[in-house]
Structure formats: structure tokens, C-alpha cells
Write a protein that holds these residues in place. Structure first.
Motif, PDB file in Angstrom:
ATOM      1  N   PRO A  37     -54.105   5.657 -25.522  1.00  0.00           N
ATOM      2  CA  PRO A  37     -53.720   6.586 -24.802  1.00  0.00           C
ATOM      3  C   PRO A  37     -55.450   7.424 -24.117  1.00  0.00           C
ATOM      4  O   PRO A  37     -55.463   8.121 -23.129  1.00  0.00           O
ATOM      5  CB  PRO A  37     -52.838   7.369 -24.967  1.00  0.00           C
ATOM      6  N   LEU A  38     -56.198   7.462 -25.229  1.00  0.00           N
ATOM      7  CA  LEU A  38     -57.099   8.307 -24.583  1.00  0.00           C
ATOM      8  C   LEU A  38     -58.517   7.471 -23.568  1.00  0.00           C
ATOM      9  O   LEU A  38     -58.577   8.691 -22.491  1.00  0.00           O
ATOM     10  CB  LEU A  38     -58.504   8.250 -26.383  1.00  0.00           C
ATOM     11  N   ILE A  39     -58.363   6.323 -23.739  1.00  0.00           N
ATOM     12  CA  ILE A  39     -59.370   6.079 -21.976  1.00  0.00           C
ATOM     13  C   ILE A  39     -58.040   6.327 -20.956  1.00  0.00           C
ATOM     14  O   ILE A  39     -59.321   6.455 -20.075  1.00  0.00           O
ATOM     15  CB  ILE A  39     -59.144   4.582 -22.693  1.00  0.00           C
ATOM     16  N   ALA A  40     -56.999   6.151 -20.936  1.00  0.00           N
ATOM     17  CA  ALA A  40     -56.000   6.526 -19.606  1.00  0.00           C
ATOM     18  C   ALA A  40     -56.535   7.974 -19.573  1.00  0.00           C
ATOM     19  O   ALA A  40     -56.125   8.519 -18.447  1.00  0.00           O
ATOM     20  CB  ALA A  40     -54.790   6.188 -20.151  1.00  0.00           C
ATOM     21  N   ALA A  41     -56.775   9.276 -20.595  1.00  0.00           N
ATOM     22  CA  ALA A  41     -57.015  10.414 -20.495  1.00  0.00           C
ATOM     23  C   ALA A  41     -58.251  10.363 -19.121  1.00  0.00           C
ATOM     24  O   ALA A  41     -58.142  11.372 -18.628  1.00  0.00           O
ATOM     25  CB  ALA A  41     -56.985  11.071 -21.738  1.00  0.00           C
TER      26      ALA A  41
ATOM     27  N   ILE B 218     -65.953   3.444 -26.438  1.00  0.00           N
ATOM     28  CA  ILE B 218     -66.554   3.346 -28.209  1.00  0.00           C
ATOM     29  C   ILE B 218     -65.754   4.697 -28.845  1.00  0.00           C
ATOM     30  O   ILE B 218     -65.585   4.822 -29.867  1.00  0.00           O
ATOM     31  CB  ILE B 218     -67.800   3.385 -28.325  1.00  0.00           C
ATOM     32  N   ASN B 219     -66.066   5.819 -28.070  1.00  0.00           N
ATOM     33  CA  ASN B 219     -66.164   6.940 -28.720  1.00  0.00           C
ATOM     34  C   ASN B 219     -64.214   6.849 -28.678  1.00  0.00           C
ATOM     35  O   ASN B 219     -64.188   7.609 -29.794  1.00  0.00           O
ATOM     36  CB  ASN B 219     -66.488   7.605 -27.789  1.00  0.00           C
ATOM     37  N   SER B 220     -63.739   6.643 -27.790  1.00  0.00           N
ATOM     38  CA  SER B 220     -62.615   6.478 -27.220  1.00  0.00           C
ATOM     39  C   SER B 220     -61.799   5.819 -28.486  1.00  0.00           C
ATOM     40  O   SER B 220     -60.906   6.779 -28.648  1.00  0.00           O
ATOM     41  CB  SER B 220     -61.569   6.407 -26.117  1.00  0.00           C
ATOM     42  N   LEU B 221     -61.830   5.041 -29.022  1.00  0.00           N
ATOM     43  CA  LEU B 221     -61.197   3.797 -30.338  1.00  0.00           C
ATOM     44  C   LEU B 221     -61.672   3.892 -31.544  1.00  0.00           C
ATOM     45  O   LEU B 221     -61.396   4.089 -32.298  1.00  0.00           O
ATOM     46  CB  LEU B 221     -61.586   2.212 -29.341  1.00  0.00           C
ATOM     47  N   TYR B 222     -63.113   4.871 -31.382  1.00  0.00           N
ATOM     48  CA  TYR B 222     -63.873   4.259 -33.143  1.00  0.00           C
ATOM     49  C   TYR B 222     -64.255   5.808 -32.854  1.00  0.00           C
ATOM     50  O   TYR B 222     -63.944   6.470 -34.831  1.00  0.00           O
ATOM     51  CB  TYR B 222     -65.199   3.493 -33.233  1.00  0.00           C
ATOM     52  N   ILE B 223     -65.117   6.514 -32.545  1.00  0.00           N
ATOM     53  CA  ILE B 223     -65.647   7.386 -33.033  1.00  0.00           C
ATOM     54  C   ILE B 223     -65.034   9.532 -33.025  1.00  0.00           C
ATOM     55  O   ILE B 223     -64.366   9.482 -34.263  1.00  0.00           O
ATOM     56  CB  ILE B 223     -66.784   7.874 -32.302  1.00  0.00           C
ATOM     57  N   LEU B 224     -63.742   9.197 -31.843  1.00  0.00           N
ATOM     58  CA  LEU B 224     -62.851  10.561 -31.727  1.00  0.00           C
ATOM     59  C   LEU B 224     -61.940  10.170 -32.867  1.00  0.00           C
ATOM     60  O   LEU B 224     -61.891  11.358 -33.344  1.00  0.00           O
ATOM     61  CB  LEU B 224     -62.380  10.820 -30.619  1.00  0.00           C
TER      62      LEU B 224
END
Length: 244
Positions: A28-32, A219-225
Motif C-alpha cells: 500500500p505504500l506505493i499507492a500512498a 525499491i524503497n517502498s517494498l524493501y528499504i522502508l
């Protein structure tokens, strides 16, 4: 920093063990972020995050301003929900609770509490920006005070989810732990900055910036964050000697 190395190791082990579930919760971060790009606000992408140009806000009409505020509130709630669900993985490991049942509860309780705290942080930072506007050295005062505000509330999400604290008690617990473990917090900030910067540097070296910025965001949304959220909660767990 031997203690922090132990915390980092625990965070990495949990992340690698639950990587698939964590990435699903982080979707959901991607959608945000996409929501923020879709509104008529002056935004730009930096280190995989969406930032609004606040200096251009006065030029927006009331309808655009209202839509932008609503979009940011929705985005903040999505972010709060993602943080909640990732923290529930840690809570489930600690208390043996079933995650699906906890997620249903979190939507109405934990995520809402974290959402209101994030809104409070945004309002405090906005107030600092207004009060420092026109001051000498505002470019130093504003970022410094904003960082202090962020740090003070840093451990509120895990306090709410893991310990089921109410908002006031979670804020107090965050203040106390920041004062108790300032080097851990500093290490988290450095890891975050280095990780986000390296991802952006590598991606932009390979892919043009127009496309690369979206790859970085993904990448940041799915892995780093998600990993940084887990590390944040593992630092919070240092409050409990038996959980180390």
C-alpha cells in the motif's frame, strides 16, 4: 555499539525470515505515494519520497488545497496502517498472537492512533515553518527543529502496536527511549540515509532519472522502508531485557 549490532542482527534475521509477508504489507505504500503525485500540489521526488513545495501552496485555489489536504490525510493513514501491520509481525513473534486477527483489530485501533500522531507531527512542523518564516538562518533553524520533532515521536508507532499504549503514554515512552538510546537513533538515521542514497545513486547510474525515480520509489517502498520500520521496532524492544 555492540548492543546496536545485536539489534541490527535481530532486525535483519526477522526481515529475511518474513521478507515475503513484509513486502506484501508494504504494497500500500506505493499507492500512498502515487496518490500524492495525482493531486494538484507542487510535489517532487527525493530519495524515493514525495515532498511538497510548501512555498507554492499559497498560489493554489481553495479546491486544489482541499483536495491536496485530503490526499495527504489518506496517504498518511495508509502509511500508518503499513507501519502497524509490519509491527504486528514483531508483536506476533513476541506474543504468539495470530496476525490476521490482529490486523483486523489494528485497522480500527492501532493505525488510527498512529495516524493522529502523524497528523500532529505534520502540524507541529508546519507551525515551526510558519514561526521561522523570514527569520535569519531559517534554512538551519527549520530543519533542526523538524528533526527534533521527528526524533521525539520516533518510537510512538511501536509503543502503540507492541505495548498497546494509548497516545499520551506512547509519546512519553518515545521521549524517554530517545533520551535513553540516542546513539541507536543516530545509527538508525545514518543507516536510513546511506541505504536510501545508495539505492538512488545505483538506480540513477543505470536508468534515466525520469524512470529511475519511480524505480527508486518502488525499491524503497517494498524493501528499504519496511526494513527500517523493523529496525525501529527492534530498537524499541531494547526496553525489555528479556526480549534482547
Amino acid at each position: 555499539m555492540h548492543e546496536f549490532k545485536r539489534v541490527l542482527n535481530h532486525a535483519w534475521q526477522l526481515y529475511t525470515k518474513k521478507a515475503g509477508m513484509v513486502s506484501i504489507f508494504a504494497l500500500p505504500l506505493i499507492a500512498a505515494f502515487v496518490i500524492l503525485f495525482a493531486v494538484p500540489a507542487p510535489t517532487y521526488n527525493a530519495l524515493g519520497s514525495v515532498i511538497i513545495r510548501t512555498g507554492s501552496i499559497p498560489e493554489m485555489d481553495p479546491i486544489s488545497t482541499g483536495i491536496t489536504i485530503l490526499a495527504y490525510l489518506v496517504s498518511i493513514f495508509i502509511f500508518a496502517d503499513v507501519i502497524t501491520n509490519i509491527n504486528l509481525i514483531i508483536k506476533a513473534k513476541r506474543t504468539q498472537n495470530k496476525i490476521p486477527k490482529e490486523i483486523l483489530k489494528a485497522m480500527g485501533v492501532y493505525a488510527t492512533k498512529i495516524f493522529f500522531v502523524f497528523v500532529l507531527i505534520a502540524l507541529l512542523i508546519f507551525a515551526v515553518q510558519l514561526l521561522s518564516y523570514g527569520m535569519q538562518m531559517q534554512e538551519i533553524i527549520y530543519p533542526f527543529l523538524s528533526l527534533i520533532i521527528y526524533c521525539a515521536f520516533f518510537f510512538v508507532p511501536p509503543a502503540i502496536v507492541i505495548d498497546n499504549y494509548d497516545t499520551t503514554r506512547a509519546i512519553a515512552a518515545s521521549f524517554n527511549l530517545v533520551l535513553k538510546l540516542p546513539l541507536h537513533l543516530l545509527a538508525w538515521i545514518l543507516i536510513g540515509l546511506i541505504s536510501l542514497s545508495l539505492v538512488e545513486l545505483v538506480v540513477f547510474f543505470i536508468i534515466p532519472s525520469e524512470i529511475g525515480s519511480w524505480i527508486v520509489l518502488l525499491i524503497n517502498s517494498l524493501y528499504i522502508l519496511p526494513f527500517l520500520i523493523i529496525l525501529q521496532s527492534q530498537i524499541y524492544m531494547e526496553r525489555y531485557p528479556l526480549a534482547r
